[in-house]
Scaffold this active site. Structure first.
Site, PDB file in Angstrom:
ATOM      1  N   GLU A  36       0.868  -1.169   0.000  1.00 19.49           N
ATOM      2  CA  GLU A  36       0.000   0.000   0.000  1.00 19.49           C
ATOM      3  C   GLU A  36       0.909   1.225   0.000  1.00 19.49           C
ATOM      4  O   GLU A  36       1.805   1.338   0.834  1.00 19.49           O
ATOM      5  CB  GLU A  36      -0.880   0.000   1.262  1.00 19.49           C
ATOM      6  CG  GLU A  36      -1.857   1.151   1.231  1.00 19.49           C
ATOM      7  CD  GLU A  36      -2.767   1.217   2.455  1.00 19.49           C
ATOM      8  OE1 GLU A  36      -2.755   0.297   3.283  1.00 19.49           O
ATOM      9  OE2 GLU A  36      -3.481   2.235   2.564  1.00 19.49           O
ATOM     10  N   ARG A 264       5.086 -12.864   9.748  1.00 23.19           N
ATOM     11  CA  ARG A 264       5.812 -11.643   9.405  1.00 23.19           C
ATOM     12  C   ARG A 264       7.152 -11.617  10.127  1.00 23.19           C
ATOM     13  O   ARG A 264       7.358 -12.317  11.116  1.00 23.19           O
ATOM     14  CB  ARG A 264       4.978 -10.406   9.724  1.00 23.19           C
ATOM     15  CG  ARG A 264       4.596 -10.226  11.169  1.00 23.19           C
ATOM     16  CD  ARG A 264       3.921  -8.858  11.415  1.00 23.19           C
ATOM     17  NE  ARG A 264       2.998  -8.477  10.357  1.00 23.19           N
ATOM     18  CZ  ARG A 264       3.024  -7.300   9.726  1.00 23.19           C
ATOM     19  NH1 ARG A 264       3.905  -6.386  10.028  1.00 23.19           N
ATOM     20  NH2 ARG A 264       2.152  -7.014   8.800  1.00 23.19           N
ATOM     21  N   LYS A 274       4.543   0.541   9.593  1.00 21.43           N
ATOM     22  CA  LYS A 274       4.619   1.822   8.901  1.00 21.43           C
ATOM     23  C   LYS A 274       4.076   2.954   9.765  1.00 21.43           C
ATOM     24  O   LYS A 274       4.585   4.065   9.733  1.00 21.43           O
ATOM     25  CB  LYS A 274       3.839   1.750   7.591  1.00 21.43           C
ATOM     26  CG  LYS A 274       4.656   1.171   6.452  1.00 21.43           C
ATOM     27  CD  LYS A 274       3.911   1.281   5.147  1.00 21.43           C
ATOM     28  CE  LYS A 274       3.031   0.076   4.952  1.00 21.43           C
ATOM     29  NZ  LYS A 274       2.417  -0.004   3.630  1.00 21.43           N
TER      30      LYS A 274
HETATM   31  P1  ATP Z   1       2.780  -2.308   8.081  1.00 19.78           P
HETATM   32  O1  ATP Z   1       2.304  -3.258   9.131  1.00 19.78           O
HETATM   33  O2  ATP Z   1       4.218  -1.950   8.190  1.00 19.78           O
HETATM   34  O3  ATP Z   1       1.907  -1.122   7.883  1.00 19.78           O
HETATM   35  P2  ATP Z   1       1.491  -3.522   5.874  1.00 19.78           P
HETATM   36  O4  ATP Z   1       1.280  -4.975   5.872  1.00 19.78           O
HETATM   37  O5  ATP Z   1       0.308  -2.709   6.188  1.00 19.78           O
HETATM   38  O6  ATP Z   1       2.747  -3.172   6.760  1.00 19.78           O
HETATM   39  P3  ATP Z   1       1.674  -3.351   3.053  1.00 19.78           P
HETATM   40  O7  ATP Z   1       2.127  -2.232   2.225  1.00 19.78           O
HETATM   41  O8  ATP Z   1       0.253  -3.757   2.987  1.00 19.78           O
HETATM   42  O9  ATP Z   1       2.066  -2.984   4.523  1.00 19.78           O
HETATM   43  O10 ATP Z   1       2.625  -4.606   2.843  1.00 19.78           O
HETATM   44  C1  ATP Z   1       2.935  -5.146   1.593  1.00 19.78           C
HETATM   45  C2  ATP Z   1       3.274  -6.589   1.789  1.00 19.78           C
HETATM   46  O11 ATP Z   1       4.368  -6.735   2.686  1.00 19.78           O
HETATM   47  C3  ATP Z   1       2.116  -7.358   2.370  1.00 19.78           C
HETATM   48  O12 ATP Z   1       1.946  -8.554   1.636  1.00 19.78           O
HETATM   49  C4  ATP Z   1       2.526  -7.625   3.780  1.00 19.78           C
HETATM   50  O13 ATP Z   1       1.972  -8.812   4.253  1.00 19.78           O
HETATM   51  C5  ATP Z   1       4.050  -7.678   3.688  1.00 19.78           C
HETATM   52  N1  ATP Z   1       4.665  -7.312   4.951  1.00 19.78           N
HETATM   53  C6  ATP Z   1       4.466  -6.189   5.667  1.00 19.78           C
HETATM   54  N2  ATP Z   1       5.161  -6.219   6.811  1.00 19.78           N
HETATM   55  C7  ATP Z   1       5.839  -7.390   6.820  1.00 19.78           C
HETATM   56  C8  ATP Z   1       6.735  -8.029   7.746  1.00 19.78           C
HETATM   57  N3  ATP Z   1       7.086  -7.453   8.893  1.00 19.78           N
HETATM   58  N4  ATP Z   1       7.231  -9.240   7.413  1.00 19.78           N
HETATM   59  C9  ATP Z   1       6.892  -9.827   6.262  1.00 19.78           C
HETATM   60  N5  ATP Z   1       6.057  -9.290   5.358  1.00 19.78           N
HETATM   61  C10 ATP Z   1       5.519  -8.098   5.627  1.00 19.78           C
HETATM   62 MG    MG Z   2      -1.320  -3.950   4.611  1.00 26.25          MG
END
Ligand code: ATP
Ligand code: MG
Length: 557
Positions: A36, A264, A274
């Site tokens: 995102e 994760r 984020k």
């Molecule tokens: P955050 O929790 O940092 O806001 P998010 O999951 O909301 O992260 P996205 O931009 O939706 O952020 O993430 C893109 C991809 O990266 C998704 O498939 C998500 O599952 C993966 N991802 C995010 N954080 C991690 C992590 N700590 N370890 C592994 N994969 C991750």
């Molecule tokens: Mg997300």
């Protein structure tokens, strides 16, 4: 990438092989990385990137980059740009397959209309709070909305008018019609469209209704022909809805995407959210998203971490189904291993102590041969002259027993140069040591009569006349964690106040003059450093990447 494609065995690859064996996905394997664009990528995303691009590569398939841009209030093109830069820098390529969920807004709208026509979606007038209250809990079933049994015609009409902008934000939503008594809360008529009169960074004012993640994500996957939709564990309970939606819209079970969840990445001393990272930036605790203390990809890059080290780290940690915390020293270990092989050695003195070689002519200057790197070889010349700097801690007036560096009357070898002997200690009025007077064994350099003479210690140095002044920035962990490595809830209170130390009077040998930002060095005996983008031809700035001591290898050998 030049390196051979290898993959640590993992359960996702096993599932892919199982699918292929069962005759599914005959067109090939297709994954995606779906960020995102509401922040900068961090080390957790690197795990997902390595996994998704890695699975595609290993299976001779494809991996798409898809921006999941369904929440226009938080998204921005600044993030779109930085995300692409970071993925490229990590060494992965999406070819011509860069997509946006917003590319599919028309199709998604049509899918929603299809659901309504099948009696599988309805427009609800309950408020957000009411929807929440009606939803029930894990132990109590939900209650059906009084608007749940609207006719197909009425729903079609209301949904079209939602799209046309007739209703205010929050006054209506479109919901899937599934089962308010389902044990899975996501299946209790999850919301699939909401009204938001906000401008989108790509579609502008065209839309005032936006699809929810749970609706947009599976359908974007299906539209792109994704075979394996790999995501993190928190989406496990969303999987039944993922499948329900694709079933309801008649996607072929043999070709449609399959959602697979993995744990994760969590790291000690590190926040990987984020939201929290944005807070650090916006409230000024760090200099920006690319502050070298940040676990963002851009921060790690500025810090001097390398793409190869990050990829190797992701390979080492593997993928699992259970949550765990990885020791950040394991990441540092990979950085050190890469730089040990690839960074040239130079000499720099961070805390200078002046040394005068009294038997060395005042106007003389020699250029001594020095080797650059034990693996790749290479040589350079370093200038030697009468006045030098050594590290303050390499001299002790009253040393403990096994101190093999310089002491009054003692000898030490200057790396690539002579053996010197400390003859006199010069102090200021307060009694601080400000200068040493030494004599050199002028036959002890390479090729000299006493070149082979052994003394216990070897120290680094720079010649005063030719040394370049440098600013050196030393970093420590941004956040202190408990003994299990957990970041406390109030992570702002756990910020390490000493995470940045700036040394602005360091000296470095002249060979580093005019090197570009991003160039790595090992400062002999001190650590690994990288040239910071703040560097100008007149002002050198270095970041410490990692120290020399490898706490990870020590514990795990
Ligand atoms: P955050 O929790 O940092 O806001 P998010 O999951 O909301 O992260 P996205 O931009 O939706 O952020 O993430 C893109 C991809 O990266 C998704 O498939 C998500 O599952 C993966 N991802 C995010 N954080 C991690 C992590 N700590 N370890 C592994 N994969 C991750
Ligand atoms: Mg997300």
């Amino acid at each position: 990438m030049a390196e051979k494609i290898t993959m640590t065995p993992n359960f996702i690859q096993n599932m892919i092989e199982e699918d292929l064996k069962n005759g599914k996905y005959t067109e090939g394997i297709h994954t995606r990385f779906p960020p995102e664009p509401n922040g900068y990528l961090h080390i957790g995303h690197a795990k997902s990137i390595c996994l998704n691009f890695g699975l595609a590569e290993y299976n001779h398939g494809l991996c798409n980059l898809r921006f999941d841009d369904t929440n226009p209030t938080k998204e921005d093109t600044e993030y779109v740009d930085s995300i692409q830069e970071d993925i490229r820098w990590l060494g992965f390529s999406w070819g011509n397959r860069k997509f946006y969920a917003s590319d599919y807004f028309d199709k998604l709208y049509d899918f929603a209309v299809t659901l309504i026509k099948k009696g599988l979606a309805y427009v609800d007038d309950l408020s957000a709070e009411e929807i929440k209250a009606y939803r029930g809990t894990l132990t109590e079933p939900g209650k059906e909305s009084p608007y749940r049994n609207r006719s197909v015609e009425e729903n079609l009409d209301l949904f079209a008018r939602m799209k046309a902008g007739e209703f205010a934000d929050g006054t209506k939503v479109l919901r899937a019609k599934i089962d308010m008594a389902s044990p899975n809360l996501v299946m209790r008529d999850t919301v699939i469209y909401r009204i938001a009169h906000v401008k989108h960074h790509r579609t502008g004012d065209k839309w005032c209704i936006y699809p929810m993640y749970d609706f947009a994500h599976p359908l974007s996957d299906a539209i792109e022909g994704i075979t394996h939709s790999v995501c993190t564990l928190e989406f496990e309970e969303h999987r039944p809805f993922y499948d329900w939606l694709l079933d309801s819209l008649d996607f072929d079970p043999n070709t449609r995407p399959r959602q697979i969840e993995f744990a994760r990445l969590n790291l000690t001393n590190t926040v990987t959210s984020k939201r929290k990272l944005r807070q650090l930036v916006e409230e000024g605790y760090v200099r920006g998203w690319d502050d070298p203390r940040m676990p963002t990809i851009s921060g790690l890059r500025r810090r001097g971490y390398t793409p190869a080290a990050i990829r190797n780290f992701c390979k080492e940690i593997g993928v699992a189904k259970a949550d765990s915390i990885v020791d950040v020293s394991m990441l540092e270990h990979e950085v050190r291993a890469d730089l040990n092989e690839n960074a040239d050695r130079v000499m720099a003195v961070l805390h200078p102590l002046k040394v005068v070689i009294t038997n060395y002519p005042e106007d003389k200057e020699e250029w001594l041969l020095a080797d650059n790197n034990p693996v790749h070889g290479g040589h350079r010349f370093v200038p030697f002259s009468r006045t030098l700097y050594i590290e303050q801690e390499d001299f002790m007036e009253e040393p403990p027993k096994k101190y093999f560096r310089l002491k009054p009357g003692g000898e030490v070898r200057l790396k690539h140069a002579y053996i010197i002997k400390c003859e006199e200690v010069v102090k200021d009025a307060e009694g601080n040591v400000v200068e040493l007077h030494c004599t050199a064994d002028l036959d002890s350099k390479t090729g000299g009569k006493t070149a082979g003479r052994k003394v216990k210690g070897t120290i680094h140095w720079v010649a005063e006349k030719t040394a370049l002044p440098a600013e050196v920035r030393l970093y420590d962990y941004l956040i202190e964690t408990d003994e299990n490595g957990n970041v406390p809830k109030d992570f702002i209170a756990a910020l390490n106040k000493d995470s940045l130390e700036v040394i602005d009077n360091a000296w470095i040998e002249p060979s580093v003059k005019l090197t570009a930002a991003g160039t790595h060095y090992q400062f002999l005996r001190v650590g690994y450093f990288v040239v910071d983008p703040d560097t100008t031809p007149d002002h050198l700035v270095f970041n410490r990447v990692v120290g020399l001591r490898d706490s990870w290898a020590k514990v795990n050998k």
